[in-house]
Design a protein around this motif. Structure first.
Motif, PDB file in Angstrom:
ATOM      1  N   ARG A   2      -5.025   5.417  -0.436  1.00 17.29           N
ATOM      2  CA  ARG A   2      -4.239   4.684   0.564  1.00 17.29           C
ATOM      3  C   ARG A   2      -5.090   3.567   1.149  1.00 17.29           C
ATOM      4  NH1 ARG A   2      -3.504   5.370   6.146  1.00 17.29           N
ATOM      5  NH2 ARG A   2      -1.465   4.624   6.906  1.00 17.29           N
ATOM      6  N   ARG A   3      -4.547   2.382   1.164  1.00 17.47           N
ATOM      7  CA  ARG A   3      -5.271   1.220   1.685  1.00 17.47           C
ATOM      8  C   ARG A   3      -4.630   0.732   2.981  1.00 17.47           C
ATOM      9  NH1 ARG A   3      -8.824  -0.692  -2.083  1.00 17.47           N
ATOM     10  NH2 ARG A   3      -8.468  -0.006  -4.234  1.00 17.47           N
ATOM     11  N   GLN A   4      -5.471   0.041   3.781  1.00 14.87           N
ATOM     12  CA  GLN A   4      -4.963  -0.513   5.026  1.00 14.87           C
ATOM     13  C   GLN A   4      -5.781  -1.744   5.369  1.00 14.87           C
ATOM     14  OE1 GLN A   4      -5.696   2.807   7.659  1.00 14.87           O
ATOM     15  NE2 GLN A   4      -7.682   1.962   8.300  1.00 14.87           N
TER      16      GLN A   4
END
Length: 411
Positions: A2-4
Motif C-alpha cells: 500500500r502506497r501513500q
C-alpha cells in the motif's frame, strides 16, 4: 504494498541541509577523510615535478612499496569489554612533551611543494602539540622557524657536509635558537637514483620549460604563488642551480664514520638522535656511543632501493636496545593505525613526511592541520577499538606482522 503520499510533517525532521562552504580550500579539505584523499587533492593542484619529488622514491620504488605493504599486512588483536571512554595519546619523547606519538619529519625543498613551506608545517605541529623537524635542505631558516613557533618544540636535522665548519655553524645556530634535539641523518653518503626526478628534469629552482608551462595550465594557483612570493632558495646554503642529486653528491661526505658522531656528541648538549638506522648491529653500536635515540628509517625509500623495511626491523631492535635509548620510526606511515602498530611494536614515536606534505600541497597550513587531525582521530579510534586507554598499554600482543609467505607474531 500500500502506497501513500509522504506526510510533510514526517519529512521535515529528515531534511537537514548544511550551510554551503564558500571557501574552496576549506571545502576541499573538509571532504578529505584520509591521507590518501589529501594526496589526490595535492596531485590535482601541484605541478608534476614537485609532486613526483614528494611522492616518488629511488629506482623501482620497491623499498617504498614494501614499507607500505608491511603496514597493510598488520593484523590487530583487540581486547573487548574495556572502559575506553577516556583515551590518552600523549607521552614524553626525547625529554619533552608530545600530544601524539608523532613528529613532522625533516623534508627538503618544502616551499617548492607549496609556498607556505616549513612555516606552515611548524605552526601546524605546534598547534597539535607535536615536534617539528627542520631539514638542512629546508627553505626556511633556523631562526625563522623558531620565531614562528616560540612555544613549540623544534628539532634540527643535520647532514654532515664535506665542510665540517659549515655543518657545525648550523648546529650552533640551532642551539642558540632553542632547538632541543639534533637529528643526524646517516643514510645519504651519495644520492639515491630518483628516476621520477630525472625523467621530469627536476631542478632547484624549478625551470620554466615548455613542458612545465604546459603542465602549469591546469594548476595556475601553484604558479601564481610561486612567481609572486619570495624566490625559492635553501635557507642554510648558498644558491644552487642544478639537480637535487648533483647537489647531494657535491655537498655530502661519503667518508662520515662513527668517529664523526662521537665528535658531534661532544659538541651538542641537547638530545642527539641518529636517523637512517637499518640494522640491529648498527643500533647496538649507537647505543654504546651514547646517543639518546635512533630513527629506524630507509629515508622513505628514497636512497637504497630494496632496503630493509623499518617496521619489520622494529621488534628485534626494540627487544635489544629499547631500554637503552628511544626508538623512532618513519617510512610508509599513512594512517593513525600505522602509528598505533609502530608504538605497539616498540617505537617511542614516529615521523611523518609524505603524509604531512600531501596536506601542505592540498591546502597550506590548513592542509597540514587537516592531515594531523585525520591522523589524531585515527590513532584515538584505533586505540579504543583495541581496548587500550594509553600508549603505554600497547604491546606486541596487539599486533601480528603478516607476510605473503608466512605469519609470525611480533614477539
Amino acid at each position: 504494498m500500500r502506497r501513500q503520499l509522504p506526510n510533510p510533517r514526517e519529512l521535515a525532521p529528515l531534511m537537514r541541509f548544511r550551510r554551503p562552504e564558500l571557501n574552496g580550500r576549506r571545502r576541499r579539505l573538509n571532504g578529505a577523510l584520509t591521507i590518501d584523499d589529501l594526496r589526490t587533492i595535492a596531485k590535482r593542484r601541484t605541478p608534476k615535478a614537485p609532486f613526483d619529488y614528494t611522492d616518488g622514491a629511488a629506482e623501482a620504488e620497491i623499498s617504498l612499496a614494501r614499507a607500505r605493504q608491511a603496514y597493510l599486512d598488520i593484523e590487530f588483536h583487540p581486547s573487548i569489554l574495556r572502559d575506553v571512554s577516556e583515551v590518552s595519546t600523549d607521552r614524553t619523547v626525547l625529554g619533552g612533551p608530545s600530544v601524539l606519538p608523532l613528529a613532522i619529519a625533516p623534508t627538503g625543498f618544502t616551499r617548492m611543494m607549496q609556498t607556505e613551506g616549513e612555516i606552515a608545517g611548524a605552526r601546524a605541529a605546534a598547534a597539535f602539540g607535536i615536534p617539528f623537524s627542520l631539514s638542512t635542505m629546508g627553505t626556511a631558516s633556523i631562526e625563522a622557524v623558531r620565531e614562528a613557533i616560540p612555544e613549540g618544540r623544534a628539532w634540527f636535522q643535520l647532514y654532515l657536509w664535506r665542510d665540517r665548519e659549515r655543518s657545525m655553524a648550523l648546529v650552533e645556530r640551532a642551539a642558540q635558537s632553542g632547538y632541543d634535539t639534533l637529528l643526524v641523518t646517516v643514510d645519504v653518503p651519495v644520492a639515491g637514483a630518483r628516476l621520477r626526478d630525472k625523467r621530469n628534469g627536476m631542478s632547484i629552482p624549478p625551470a620554466l620549460t615548455l613542458g612545465t608551462i604546459v603542465n602549469a595550465i591546469p594548476r595556475p594557483a601553484w604558479w601564481i604563488d610561486f612567481l609572486t612570493t619570495e624566490p625559492l632558495a635553501f635557507a642554510s646554503l648558498s644558491e644552487w642551480d642544478g639537480t637535487v642529486a648533483e647537489l647531494i653528491d657535491t655537498m655530502f661526505d661519503p667518508s662520515v664514520t662513527f668517529d664523526d658522531l662521537r665528535w658531534i656528541r661532544e659538541m651538542w648538549k641537547g638530545k642527539l638522535v641518529v636517523k637512517g638506522v637499518q640494522s640491529l648491529d648498527d643500533a647496538v653500536a649507537l647505543t654504546a656511543l651514547g646517543v639518546d635515540g635512533i630513527v629506524l628509517s630507509n629515508h622513505g625509500g628514497r636512497q637504497l632501493d630494496r632496503a630493509p623495511v623499518p617496521l619489520q626491523l622494529l621488534p628485534s631492535v626494540a627487544k635489544e636496545v629499547g631500554s637503552d635509548l628511544e626508538i623512532l620510526l618513519d617510512t610508509g606511515i599513512m594512517s593513525g593505525a600505522d602509528v598505533v602498530a609502530a608504538v605497539a611494536l616498540g617505537a617511542r614515536s614516529t615521523l611523518i613526511g609524505r603524509a604531512y606534505l600531501y596536506g601542505l600541497m592540498a591546502g597550506g597550513q590548513e592542509g597540514v592541520e587537516r592531515a594531523l587531525s585525520i591522523l589524531s582521530d585515527q590513532i584515538t579510534r584505533t586505540m579504543r577499538l583495541l581496548g587500550v586507554t594509553s600508549l603505554d598499554e600497547l604491546g606486541p600482543q596487539h599486533v601480528t606482522l603478516l607476510s605473503p609467505y608466512t605469519s609470525h607474531h611480533a614477539d
